[in-house]
Design a protein around this motif. Structure first.
Motif, PDB file in Angstrom:
ATOM      1  N   LEU A  99      83.976-105.255 147.563  1.00 49.80           N
ATOM      2  CA  LEU A  99      84.752-104.948 146.363  1.00 49.80           C
ATOM      3  C   LEU A  99      86.139-104.481 146.796  1.00 49.80           C
ATOM      4  N   SER A 100      87.179-105.132 146.251  1.00 53.69           N
ATOM      5  CA  SER A 100      88.544-104.774 146.627  1.00 53.69           C
ATOM      6  C   SER A 100      89.083-103.692 145.712  1.00 53.69           C
ATOM      7  N   LYS A 101      89.818-102.750 146.325  1.00 57.65           N
ATOM      8  CA  LYS A 101      90.469-101.695 145.542  1.00 57.65           C
ATOM      9  C   LYS A 101      91.786-102.245 144.994  1.00 57.65           C
ATOM     10  N   PRO A 102      92.210-101.826 143.831  1.00 48.90           N
ATOM     11  CA  PRO A 102      91.472-100.942 142.921  1.00 48.90           C
ATOM     12  C   PRO A 102      90.422-101.721 142.142  1.00 48.90           C
ATOM     13  N   PHE A 103      89.368-101.035 141.733  1.00 50.86           N
ATOM     14  CA  PHE A 103      88.315-101.711 140.979  1.00 50.86           C
ATOM     15  C   PHE A 103      87.962-100.856 139.766  1.00 50.86           C
ATOM     16  N   ALA A 104      87.335-101.487 138.799  1.00 49.83           N
ATOM     17  CA  ALA A 104      86.870-100.746 137.626  1.00 49.83           C
ATOM     18  C   ALA A 104      85.491-100.188 137.950  1.00 49.83           C
ATOM     19  N   PHE A 105      85.218 -98.982 137.499  1.00 48.78           N
ATOM     20  CA  PHE A 105      83.920 -98.387 137.812  1.00 48.78           C
ATOM     21  C   PHE A 105      82.764 -99.266 137.331  1.00 48.78           C
ATOM     22  N   GLY A 106      82.962 -99.895 136.169  1.00 49.07           N
ATOM     23  CA  GLY A 106      81.904-100.758 135.620  1.00 49.07           C
ATOM     24  C   GLY A 106      81.528-101.868 136.591  1.00 49.07           C
ATOM     25  N   GLU A 107      82.537-102.386 137.301  1.00 43.89           N
ATOM     26  CA  GLU A 107      82.237-103.460 138.250  1.00 43.89           C
ATOM     27  C   GLU A 107      81.466-102.915 139.450  1.00 43.89           C
ATOM     28  N   LEU A 108      81.874-101.745 139.920  1.00 46.08           N
ATOM     29  CA  LEU A 108      81.143-101.118 141.035  1.00 46.08           C
ATOM     30  C   LEU A 108      79.673-100.928 140.648  1.00 46.08           C
ATOM     31  N   GLU A 109      79.477-100.423 139.445  1.00 48.80           N
ATOM     32  CA  GLU A 109      78.117-100.137 139.000  1.00 48.80           C
ATOM     33  C   GLU A 109      77.295-101.426 138.878  1.00 48.80           C
ATOM     34  N   ALA A 110      77.911-102.476 138.374  1.00 44.74           N
ATOM     35  CA  ALA A 110      77.201-103.758 138.241  1.00 44.74           C
ATOM     36  C   ALA A 110      76.793-104.281 139.614  1.00 44.74           C
ATOM     37  N   ARG A 111      77.695-104.107 140.601  1.00 44.89           N
ATOM     38  CA  ARG A 111      77.361-104.584 141.958  1.00 44.89           C
ATOM     39  C   ARG A 111      76.272-103.741 142.596  1.00 44.89           C
ATOM     40  N   ILE A 112      76.297-102.436 142.328  1.00 47.47           N
ATOM     41  CA  ILE A 112      75.231-101.564 142.836  1.00 47.47           C
ATOM     42  C   ILE A 112      73.893-102.026 142.266  1.00 47.47           C
ATOM     43  N   ARG A 113      73.871-102.261 140.952  1.00 53.87           N
ATOM     44  CA  ARG A 113      72.622-102.715 140.315  1.00 53.87           C
ATOM     45  C   ARG A 113      72.133-104.015 140.932  1.00 53.87           C
ATOM     46  N   ALA A 114      73.076-104.958 141.129  1.00 50.19           N
ATOM     47  CA  ALA A 114      72.690-106.266 141.678  1.00 50.19           C
ATOM     48  C   ALA A 114      72.136-106.116 143.088  1.00 50.19           C
ATOM     49  N   LEU A 115      72.780-105.267 143.909  1.00 47.38           N
ATOM     50  CA  LEU A 115      72.315-105.082 145.289  1.00 47.38           C
ATOM     51  C   LEU A 115      70.941-104.429 145.319  1.00 47.38           C
ATOM     52  N   LEU A 116      70.732-103.449 144.447  1.00 50.97           N
ATOM     53  CA  LEU A 116      69.438-102.760 144.452  1.00 50.97           C
ATOM     54  C   LEU A 116      68.338-103.698 143.969  1.00 50.97           C
ATOM     55  N   ARG A 117      68.691-104.567 143.018  1.00 54.44           N
ATOM     56  CA  ARG A 117      67.724-105.525 142.491  1.00 54.44           C
ATOM     57  C   ARG A 117      67.342-106.520 143.579  1.00 54.44           C
ATOM     58  N   ARG A 118      68.372-107.033 144.275  1.00 55.26           N
ATOM     59  CA  ARG A 118      68.177-108.020 145.313  1.00 55.26           C
ATOM     60  C   ARG A 118      67.498-107.378 146.524  1.00 55.26           C
ATOM     61  N   GLY A 119      67.973-106.134 146.798  1.00 55.65           N
ATOM     62  CA  GLY A 119      67.740-105.495 148.079  1.00 55.65           C
ATOM     63  C   GLY A 119      66.314-105.266 148.488  1.00 55.65           C
ATOM     64  N   SER A 120      65.537-104.579 147.699  1.00 57.34           N
ATOM     65  CA  SER A 120      64.373-103.976 148.331  1.00 57.34           C
ATOM     66  C   SER A 120      63.198-103.828 147.400  1.00 57.34           C
ATOM     67  N   SER A 121      62.216-103.157 147.929  1.00 56.56           N
ATOM     68  CA  SER A 121      61.014-102.866 147.184  1.00 56.56           C
ATOM     69  C   SER A 121      61.302-101.964 145.991  1.00 56.56           C
ATOM     70  N   LEU A 122      62.526-101.408 145.961  1.00 55.73           N
ATOM     71  CA  LEU A 122      62.828-100.491 144.878  1.00 55.73           C
ATOM     72  C   LEU A 122      63.156-101.230 143.588  1.00 55.73           C
ATOM     73  N   GLY A 123      63.508-102.513 143.712  1.00 56.31           N
ATOM     74  CA  GLY A 123      63.889-103.263 142.523  1.00 56.31           C
ATOM     75  C   GLY A 123      62.668-103.663 141.715  1.00 56.31           C
ATOM     76  N   GLY A 124      62.919-104.167 140.514  1.00 58.70           N
ATOM     77  CA  GLY A 124      61.838-104.725 139.723  1.00 58.70           C
ATOM     78  C   GLY A 124      61.087-103.710 138.898  1.00 58.70           C
ATOM     79  N   VAL A 125      60.010-104.198 138.283  1.00 61.01           N
ATOM     80  CA  VAL A 125      59.238-103.362 137.374  1.00 61.01           C
ATOM     81  C   VAL A 125      57.970-102.901 138.078  1.00 61.01           C
ATOM     82  N   ARG A 126      57.725-101.602 138.018  1.00 66.03           N
ATOM     83  CA  ARG A 126      56.495-101.052 138.592  1.00 66.03           C
ATOM     84  C   ARG A 126      55.595-100.598 137.461  1.00 66.03           C
ATOM     85  N   CYS A 127      54.300-100.881 137.586  1.00 65.02           N
ATOM     86  CA  CYS A 127      53.351-100.502 136.543  1.00 65.02           C
ATOM     87  C   CYS A 127      52.294 -99.585 137.127  1.00 65.02           C
TER      88      CYS A 127
END
Ligand code: CA
Length: 227
Positions: A99-127
């Motif tokens: 992410l290049s500076k300057p950036f909007a916080f909303g974009e940072l947050e969207a990228r964080i969400r995408a990385l966490l979703r893609r990233g690991s066992s932490l993503g997805g729905v747990r039941c």
């Protein structure tokens, strides 16, 4: 959800930590590459946000060292350099997104969400029992109906849902709820747990939080696990 922010611009770092907290991400801030490597050696962060222009070393070098040290969490690179060569270097060194500076916080947050979703066992729905926990949207459904939890209750449930049926120590809860900057209050954990337990009961989740004195807490498939 605990994140590490490596950023030497103190004003930006403090602002981001504050804004991330409002989105329920507990972020620790360090200001040098050396401190980033030390922090990741002691704390299992779920994501690292890394500025490339650091005072003690190039962020690319920090990233290499973090990966060599065994960091598997996704790394989001922040930089003022908007240069194709730097992007390639950063991604080659083990960065996951850029992410290049300057950036909007909303974009940072969207990228964080995408990385966490893609990233690991932490993503997805747990039941578990009647609970469905979506770790990406942070929504909690009980028997198909959404329930409202406070940020702290949500954080407690998130940790317990990662290890249903297994003991989670109070220290683990404290570590995921509080950053270095915020004042940790271990006895408040008991309050969050008991409120969460009541909400789960009221919603008929069929899941109890058992208190194991001196050990911690355990999520159990039992309607009345409360003491
Ligand atoms: Ca910088």
């Amino acid at each position: 959800m605990r994140l590490l922010l490596v950023e030497d611009d103190l004003e930006l770092a403090n602002g981001l930590v504050h804004t991330l907290a409002q989105s329920n991400y507990a972020a620790d801030a360090v200001h040098t590459g050396r401190d980033a490597v030390a922090a990741c050696a002691t704390m299992p962060y779920q994501l690292v946000i890394l500025d490339l222009g650091l005072p003690d070393e190039d962020g690319i070098e920090t990233l290499r060292r973090l990966r060599q040290q065994g960091l598997t969490a996704p790394v989001l690179i922040l930089t003022a350099r908007d240069d194709l060569k730097d992007r390639i270097l950063g991604l080659d060194a083990g960065g996951d997104d850029y992410l290049s500076k300057p950036f909007a916080f909303g974009e940072l947050e969207a990228r964080i969400r995408a990385l966490l979703r893609r990233g690991s066992s932490l993503g997805g729905v747990r039941c578990f029992g009647g609970i469905e926990f979506d770790s990406t949207t942070r929504a909690v459904m009980i028997n198909g109906g959404e329930i409202t939890l406070t940020a702290r209750e949500l954080a407690v449930l998130e940790i317990l849902m990662l290890r249903p049926g297994r003991v989670v120590s109070k220290q683990q809860l404290v570590e995921s709820l509080y950053t270095w900057e915020s004042e940790a209050n271990p006895s408040a954990i008991e309050v969050f747990v008991s409120r969460l337990r009541r909400k789960l009961d009221d919603a008929g989740a069929g899941v109890g939080i058992r208190v194991l004195r001196g050990l911690g807490y355990r999520l159990e498939l039992a309607p009345h696990a409360a003491e």
